[in-house]
Design a protein around this motif. Structure first.
Motif, PDB file in Angstrom:
ATOM      1  N   VAL A 147       2.493   3.223  14.711  1.00 25.40           N
ATOM      2  CA  VAL A 147       3.819   2.606  14.652  1.00 25.40           C
ATOM      3  C   VAL A 147       4.298   2.630  13.207  1.00 25.40           C
ATOM      4  N   LEU A 148       5.375   3.373  12.951  1.00 21.29           N
ATOM      5  CA  LEU A 148       5.878   3.485  11.586  1.00 21.29           C
ATOM      6  C   LEU A 148       6.338   2.122  11.077  1.00 21.29           C
ATOM      7  N   PRO A 149       6.084   1.834   9.806  1.00 19.59           N
ATOM      8  CA  PRO A 149       6.583   0.569   9.253  1.00 19.59           C
ATOM      9  C   PRO A 149       8.104   0.594   9.177  1.00 19.59           C
ATOM     10  N   LEU A 150       8.701  -0.581   9.327  1.00 20.60           N
ATOM     11  CA  LEU A 150      10.147  -0.676   9.184  1.00 20.60           C
ATOM     12  C   LEU A 150      10.438  -0.604   7.686  1.00 20.60           C
ATOM     13  N   ALA A 151      10.787   0.587   7.228  1.00 19.85           N
ATOM     14  CA  ALA A 151      10.885   0.801   5.788  1.00 19.85           C
ATOM     15  C   ALA A 151      11.939   1.840   5.462  1.00 19.85           C
ATOM     16  N   ALA A 152      12.530   1.675   4.287  1.00 17.44           N
ATOM     17  CA  ALA A 152      13.402   2.686   3.687  1.00 17.44           C
ATOM     18  C   ALA A 152      12.942   2.846   2.245  1.00 17.44           C
ATOM     19  N   VAL A 153      12.673   4.081   1.847  1.00 14.69           N
ATOM     20  CA  VAL A 153      12.076   4.347   0.537  1.00 14.69           C
ATOM     21  C   VAL A 153      12.831   5.483  -0.139  1.00 14.69           C
ATOM     22  N   ALA A 154      13.024   5.353  -1.437  1.00 14.42           N
ATOM     23  CA  ALA A 154      13.620   6.426  -2.237  1.00 14.42           C
ATOM     24  C   ALA A 154      12.637   6.814  -3.330  1.00 14.42           C
ATOM     25  N   THR A 173       0.791  -1.235   0.000  1.00 12.79           N
ATOM     26  CA  THR A 173       0.000   0.000   0.000  1.00 12.79           C
ATOM     27  C   THR A 173       0.820   1.281   0.000  1.00 12.79           C
ATOM     28  N   PHE A 174       2.123   1.200   0.268  1.00 12.66           N
ATOM     29  CA  PHE A 174       2.891   2.437   0.442  1.00 12.66           C
ATOM     30  C   PHE A 174       2.888   3.299  -0.813  1.00 12.66           C
ATOM     31  N   HIS A 175       3.152   2.703  -1.981  1.00 13.70           N
ATOM     32  CA  HIS A 175       3.260   3.516  -3.196  1.00 13.70           C
ATOM     33  C   HIS A 175       1.940   4.202  -3.532  1.00 13.70           C
ATOM     34  N   GLU A 176       0.812   3.549  -3.209  1.00 15.57           N
ATOM     35  CA  GLU A 176      -0.488   4.185  -3.457  1.00 15.57           C
ATOM     36  C   GLU A 176      -0.668   5.401  -2.557  1.00 15.57           C
ATOM     37  N   ARG A 177      -0.303   5.260  -1.277  1.00 12.00           N
ATOM     38  CA  ARG A 177      -0.397   6.394  -0.347  1.00 12.00           C
ATOM     39  C   ARG A 177       0.491   7.545  -0.811  1.00 12.00           C
ATOM     40  N   LEU A 178       1.672   7.201  -1.290  1.00  9.65           N
ATOM     41  CA  LEU A 178       2.613   8.227  -1.737  1.00  9.65           C
ATOM     42  C   LEU A 178       2.077   8.966  -2.958  1.00  9.65           C
ATOM     43  N   VAL A 179       1.559   8.227  -3.925  1.00  7.56           N
ATOM     44  CA  VAL A 179       1.029   8.849  -5.141  1.00  7.56           C
ATOM     45  C   VAL A 179      -0.128   9.783  -4.810  1.00  7.56           C
ATOM     46  N   ARG A 180      -1.008   9.371  -3.922  1.00  3.64           N
ATOM     47  CA  ARG A 180      -2.153  10.222  -3.576  1.00  3.64           C
ATOM     48  C   ARG A 180      -1.695  11.495  -2.868  1.00  3.64           C
ATOM     49  N   ARG A 181      -0.665  11.412  -2.059  1.00  3.81           N
ATOM     50  CA  ARG A 181      -0.147  12.617  -1.408  1.00  3.81           C
ATOM     51  C   ARG A 181       0.459  13.577  -2.431  1.00  3.81           C
ATOM     52  N   ILE A 182       1.219  13.041  -3.370  1.00  2.00           N
ATOM     53  CA  ILE A 182       1.828  13.900  -4.389  1.00  2.00           C
ATOM     54  C   ILE A 182       0.753  14.509  -5.283  1.00  2.00           C
ATOM     55  N   ALA A 183      -0.280  13.723  -5.591  1.00  3.39           N
ATOM     56  CA  ALA A 183      -1.351  14.213  -6.461  1.00  3.39           C
ATOM     57  C   ALA A 183      -2.184  15.298  -5.792  1.00  3.39           C
ATOM     58  N   SER A 184      -2.158  15.371  -4.464  1.00  2.00           N
ATOM     59  CA  SER A 184      -2.999  16.340  -3.756  1.00  2.00           C
ATOM     60  C   SER A 184      -2.462  17.763  -3.845  1.00  2.00           C
ATOM     61  N   TRP A 185      -1.225  17.946  -4.284  1.00  2.00           N
ATOM     62  CA  TRP A 185      -0.653  19.297  -4.439  1.00  2.00           C
ATOM     63  C   TRP A 185      -0.126  19.424  -5.859  1.00  2.00           C
ATOM     64  N   ARG A 186      -0.822  20.187  -6.692  1.00  2.00           N
ATOM     65  CA  ARG A 186      -0.543  20.222  -8.121  1.00  2.00           C
ATOM     66  C   ARG A 186       0.291  21.427  -8.544  1.00  2.00           C
ATOM     67  N   SER A 187       0.780  22.185  -7.586  1.00  2.00           N
ATOM     68  CA  SER A 187       1.676  23.301  -7.881  1.00  2.00           C
ATOM     69  C   SER A 187       3.119  22.840  -7.704  1.00  2.00           C
ATOM     70  N   ASP A 246       0.656   7.456   7.019  1.00  2.00           N
ATOM     71  CA  ASP A 246      -0.611   6.955   6.485  1.00  2.00           C
ATOM     72  C   ASP A 246      -0.674   5.431   6.577  1.00  2.00           C
ATOM     73  N   VAL A 247       0.440   4.778   6.258  1.00  2.00           N
ATOM     74  CA  VAL A 247       0.490   3.318   6.343  1.00  2.00           C
ATOM     75  C   VAL A 247       0.400   2.867   7.798  1.00  2.00           C
ATOM     76  N   ALA A 248       1.027   3.633   8.694  1.00  2.00           N
ATOM     77  CA  ALA A 248       0.992   3.278  10.117  1.00  2.00           C
ATOM     78  C   ALA A 248      -0.431   3.271  10.650  1.00  2.00           C
ATOM     79  N   GLY A 249      -1.261   4.198  10.152  1.00  2.00           N
ATOM     80  CA  GLY A 249      -2.658   4.222  10.559  1.00  2.00           C
ATOM     81  C   GLY A 249      -2.855   4.622  12.004  1.00  2.00           C
ATOM     82  N   GLU A 250      -3.862   4.051  12.620  1.00  2.00           N
ATOM     83  CA  GLU A 250      -4.257   4.456  13.966  1.00  2.00           C
ATOM     84  C   GLU A 250      -3.248   4.049  15.030  1.00  2.00           C
ATOM     85  N   ASN A 251      -2.559   2.909  14.848  1.00  5.82           N
ATOM     86  CA  ASN A 251      -1.633   2.488  15.908  1.00  5.82           C
ATOM     87  C   ASN A 251      -0.391   3.363  15.979  1.00  5.82           C
TER      88      ASN A 251
END
Length: 637
Positions: A350-357, A312-326, A343-348
């Motif tokens: 706790v950040l996912p153990l992740a590294a993203v570029a 789900t991470f890439h979908e969350r990322l794309v939606r965040r980038i799409a929300s600001w069009r300037s 966003d992926v962490a949600g209500e709990n």
């Protein structure tokens, strides 16, 4: 009388005049000084007030601070002449410290697309607004990015600043300007493009399909920021066709059925993802890609499942980038990555153990949560490569690097190496850089990922690990095999070639499921895991590169687990000529019943064929993983 000093003369009757022992007349005057100026009047240790007493011959006393009084009384006594001199001295000090009322100042942030409207031809618009409002209006210079927001500084009185602000907002369409009746008949309104209809906003037309607004007066395109109610300009993304991303991944797990095994994700084209999600993405530069590694949290808390985070991470990322069009500031990209993690962490929480570029145009932005590591590197070669200094943002470690714009023929020598690892690892950035830089500059990202895992194991990491490496740089240019004077014609002929000849070294592995593979050379079952096979093949690659492939046939005979290793002599490992047309026919007929009888199952994996047609003659490939094992391929013809 100055405003800062309030003077009260005490008239005394002759009977109340103070007289000294010599019967001289004594005057007395009281000045009221603002409390913030008494320190200057007294001076350090009373130095200033004592000097005035000596110079004027008067006695000067400053009353103690009274919480209920607005000003502090300063009593001056002495002869009339001395009192006059002291009064002038006190007023002089007060006047020198008096500050004229400061002009007010306001800074507006305006999108780069609207700056031209504000300035006008030759500065006509900004000069006219300054004259009309009475305020000084200054527009900051651009830093090379015309789409970036610019600061408009307005200086003047509160009334003039308010007027100037209104004039500027009228120009960019954020406030209703002059009505249509105020326009002269000679002024033509811009024609609305097709698909735009009347909206609830008087000056704007709306296209429901693209979610864009069109200003009927200025002809500007904009999107509506619902959180602020402001219309913002839509940026047009820039294509950087001279760049490409090469990436490779490697995963090391304790067992094949480990449900919490780390995952790697490579999204080569985020524009396609956005298209599938029906999210606006034309404002984002191309290429736009994402690579990530996701692991299971080492703690006991209710962390996000690895599969869920990776899926789900890439979908969350794309939606965040799409929300600001300037236009996006560099720091804002950090917020997109860390925000997607939250966003992926949600209500709990706790950040996912992740590294993203995230790779956008010529920029690379990386972020890692605790338990993972992201490293960006800079340098013109592997020997001069150093890690970019990271910073902490929203609980994550982030770093940024940008590839400079260069002339054609130069960009392909520059690149940004990227390394990501998730799992319990003690590697620092210096070790990471040393482990992967050579392979990445050679454009062998899979070998770099395996080298990163090998370094982590050597540093004592024993648990599941995931590594991903990539390199953003200039596109690989095919080099003509003929003499340089043949030029483009030779390059085109090379690109049209339909057959290549290759040889390989193959190390098989067993996933732990299904039938155990057999080494066709020794007839013994294969027991090694994929991690072992990759590390062993990396050692082979390092040795061949050091020897300029001189002993390829010998090493192939000694190690390769392919029937081609027994051909003998220089033909050891030879796979013969690969025909691109036949490979295409096989790919087309795959899975289709009733295909032509001439189409048979190829003995060469598709992954190997794909790599074979990308190699120059004599060039060694990156590590290639197929259903048969780990391959190292060299083109021979």
């Amino acid at each position: 009388m100055v405003e800062s000093v309030i003077e009260r003369s005490r008239s005394r009757s002759r009977s109340h005049e103070c007289k000294s022992e010599s019967h001289e007349r004594v005057g007395c005057r009281v000045l009221y000084v603002p409390p913030e100026l008494t320190g200057v009047l007294i001076g350090r240790g009373g130095e200033s007030i004592n000097a005035m007493c000596r110079e004027t011959g008067a006695r000067i006393e400053v009353a103690r601070e009274d919480a209920g009084a607005a000003d502090r009384p300063v009593t001056i006594t002495g002869s009339p002449e001395a009192v006059d001199r002291a009064v002038r001295a006190v007023k002089k000090i007060v006047d020198s410290e008096k500050r004229p009322p400061q002009e007010q100042r306001k800074v507006m942030q305006v999108a780069g697309a609207f700056v031209g409207m504000i300035i006008g031809r030759g500065g006509e618009n900004v000069k006219a607004m300054s004259r009309e409002s009475g305020a000084k209006i200054e527009v900051s210079r651009d830093d090379g990015d015309r789409d970036a927001d610019r600061n408009v500084t307005i200086t003047g009185t509160a009334e003039s600043i308010e007027k100037a602000t209104q004039l500027i907002e009228d120009v960019i369409g954020n406030r209703a300007g002059a009505s249509d009746d105020d326009r002269s008949d000679a002024e033509a309104l811009p024609d609305p493009p097709p698909g735009f209809e009347v909206s609830e906003h008087e000056e704007w037309l709306f296209n429901a399909k693209t979610e864009e607004f069109f200003n009927k007066k200025t002809g500007a395109f904009a999107w509506l920021n619902t959180s602020t109610g402001m219309f913002c300009p839509i940026r047009e993304g820039v294509r950087h066709d001279d760049l490409e991303l090469i990436s490779g991944t490697a995963v090391a797990v304790a067992s094949s059925d480990n449900k919490s095994a780390p995952k790697t994700v490579v999204i080569p084209d985020l524009h396609r993802v956005a298209q599938a999600l029906k999210a606006p993405f034309d404002h984002v530069d191309a290429p736009a890609s994402m690579i990530g590694v996701f692991g299971c949290s080492a703690g006991d808390g209710p962390g996000v499942p690895v599969d869920q985070a990776a899926r789900t991470f890439h979908e969350r990322l794309v939606r965040r980038i799409a929300s600001w069009r300037s236009a996006w500031f560099d720091q804002a990209w950090f917020g997109a990555l860390t925000g997607a993690m939250m966003d992926v962490a949600g209500e709990n929480g706790v950040l996912p153990l992740a590294a993203v570029a995230l790779l956008v145009g010529r920029k690379v932005i990386a972020a890692s949560a605790p338990g993972a590591r992201a490293c960006l590197m800079a340098g013109a070669s592997s020997d001069a490569c150093t890690a970019v200094v990271p910073m902490e943002v929203n609980g994550s470690v982030c770093c940024f690097q940008q590839l400079p714009a260069t002339s054609p023929g130069v960009a392909d020598t520059l690149c940004i190496p990227i390394a990501l690892i998730a799992g319990v690892s003690t590697l620092d950035d210096n070790v990471t850089c040393a482990s992967v830089s050579r392979s990445l500059f050679q454009r062998r990202p899979r070998a770099a990922a395996v080298a990163l895992l090998r370094a982590a194991r050597q540093a004592g990491s024993a648990g599941p690990l995931a590594a991903a490496t990539a390199c953003l740089g200039g596109r690989k240019v095919l080099v003509a095999e003929e003499s340089p004077d043949v030029g483009r014609k030779a390059v085109k002929e090379k690109m049209k070639q339909s057959k290549v000849r290759v040889r390989q070294i193959l190390l098989r592995f067993w996933s732990g499921k299904g039938a155990q593979p057999i080494n066709p050379v020794t007839r013994k079952p294969i027991t090694r895991k994929v991690e072992e096979a990759e590390v062993q093949m990396l050692d082979v690659l390092d040795k061949l590169l050091a020897e300029n492939s001189a002993n390829f046939a010998c090493i192939c005979k000694a190690l390769s687990e392919c029937g081609s290793a027994m051909r003998g002599g220089a033909d050891n490992g030879d796979l013969g000529w690969l025909d691109q047309a036949k490979v295409a026919a096989l790919a087309k007929a795959k899975g289709q019943p009733g295909g032509p009888k001439s189409v048979v199952q190829s003995s060469v994996p598709v992954a190997v064929v794909k790599v074979a047609f990308e190699l120059e003659k004599g060039e060694l490939s990156d590590l290639v993983v197929s259903e048969l094992g780990v391959h190292l391929v060299q083109r021979t013809g």
